[in-house]
Design an enzyme around this catalytic site. Structure first.
Site, PDB file in Angstrom:
ATOM      1  N   ASN A  78     -46.894  87.292   0.978  1.00  0.00           N
ATOM      2  CA  ASN A  78     -46.381  87.131   2.305  1.00  0.00           C
ATOM      3  C   ASN A  78     -46.779  87.764   3.193  1.00  0.00           C
ATOM      4  O   ASN A  78     -46.000  88.012   4.284  1.00  0.00           O
ATOM      5  CB  ASN A  78     -44.937  87.731   1.781  1.00  0.00           C
ATOM      6  N   ILE A  85     -46.642  89.487   8.541  1.00  0.00           N
ATOM      7  CA  ILE A  85     -45.526  89.549   7.440  1.00  0.00           C
ATOM      8  C   ILE A  85     -44.436  88.250   7.612  1.00  0.00           C
ATOM      9  O   ILE A  85     -44.064  88.273   8.696  1.00  0.00           O
ATOM     10  CB  ILE A  85     -44.863  90.982   7.655  1.00  0.00           C
ATOM     11  N   CYS A  86     -44.495  87.538   6.557  1.00  0.00           N
ATOM     12  CA  CYS A  86     -43.320  86.664   6.360  1.00  0.00           C
ATOM     13  C   CYS A  86     -42.226  87.284   5.710  1.00  0.00           C
ATOM     14  O   CYS A  86     -41.965  87.448   4.506  1.00  0.00           O
ATOM     15  CB  CYS A  86     -43.992  85.577   5.674  1.00  0.00           C
ATOM     16  N   LEU A  87     -41.177  87.580   6.795  1.00  0.00           N
ATOM     17  CA  LEU A  87     -40.027  88.213   6.299  1.00  0.00           C
ATOM     18  C   LEU A  87     -38.922  87.659   7.258  1.00  0.00           C
ATOM     19  O   LEU A  87     -39.062  87.804   8.545  1.00  0.00           O
ATOM     20  CB  LEU A  87     -40.054  89.745   6.251  1.00  0.00           C
TER      21      LEU A  87
END
Length: 194
Positions: A78, A85-87
């Site tokens: 992620n 950041i993939c959040l």
């Protein structure tokens, strides 16, 4: 003005009661630029590593989420090679889950949890996600290797080394300044501006 007063409160709270394994501080003279460090969690491939993040606070904060990215390279499904950041909590609705009630401490804790529990179903790095799903031992090995190479500084102090030069074969003594351990580095780099 609301942004500055909220940031001051958040930094005071982060200084007084930081989440375990997290520290955050302002960069030199800039209210809207912060840095943070997250210590890799126990029983994860990131254990013992210290990961530095850059945080930019937008003008519309807290109505817009901060922009965060890793400065320390990390092998994670992620988090891409640029540190993005993939959040969900870092994105505005409808695609994201950011709300003004969230704060920097909450986001850093969420990133720490993401490090411990990757989400392979919403990856930024498809190849790492495949490894995580279908060849977890290889993923763990690579993540530990990256942590050792990029997030753990092993040597400390000042060491004398002896070198022989090919021309005169005399010994030369050189002082080499070596890095502090990851934990000492974390303790010595904390800065808190209020």
């Amino acid at each position: 003005m609301q942004r500055i007063s909220r940031l001051k409160r958040e930094l005071q709270l982060l200084s007084a009661e930081p989440p375990p394994g997290v520290s955050c501080w302002q960069t030199e003279g800039r209210v809207d630029e912060l840095q943070a460090q997250i210590v890799g969690g126990a029983n994860t491939p990131y254990e013992g590593g210290v990961f530095t993040l850059d945080i930019n606070i937008p003008e519309r904060y807290p109505f817009e989420p901060p922009k965060m990215h890793f400065l320390t390279p990390i092998y994670h499904p992620n988090i891409d090679n640029a540190g993005r950041i993939c959040l969900d909590a870092l994105k505005l609705p409808p695609k994201g889950a950011w709300r003004p009630a969230l704060n920097i401490s909450t986001l850093l804790t969420s990133i720490q949890l993401l490090m411990a529990e990757p989400n392979p179903d919403d990856p930024l790095m498809a190849d790492i996600s495949s490894e995580f799903k279908y060849n977890k031992p290889l993923y763990l090995e690579k993540a530990k290797k990256w942590t050792a190479e990029h997030a753990i500084q092993k040597n400390k102090g000042c060491v004398e080394t002896e070198e022989k030069t090919p021309e005169n074969k005399n010994k030369k003594t050189a002082h080499k300044r070596e890095a502090l351990s990851a934990q000492e580095n974390l303790e010595h780099t904390k800065k808190v501006c209020m």
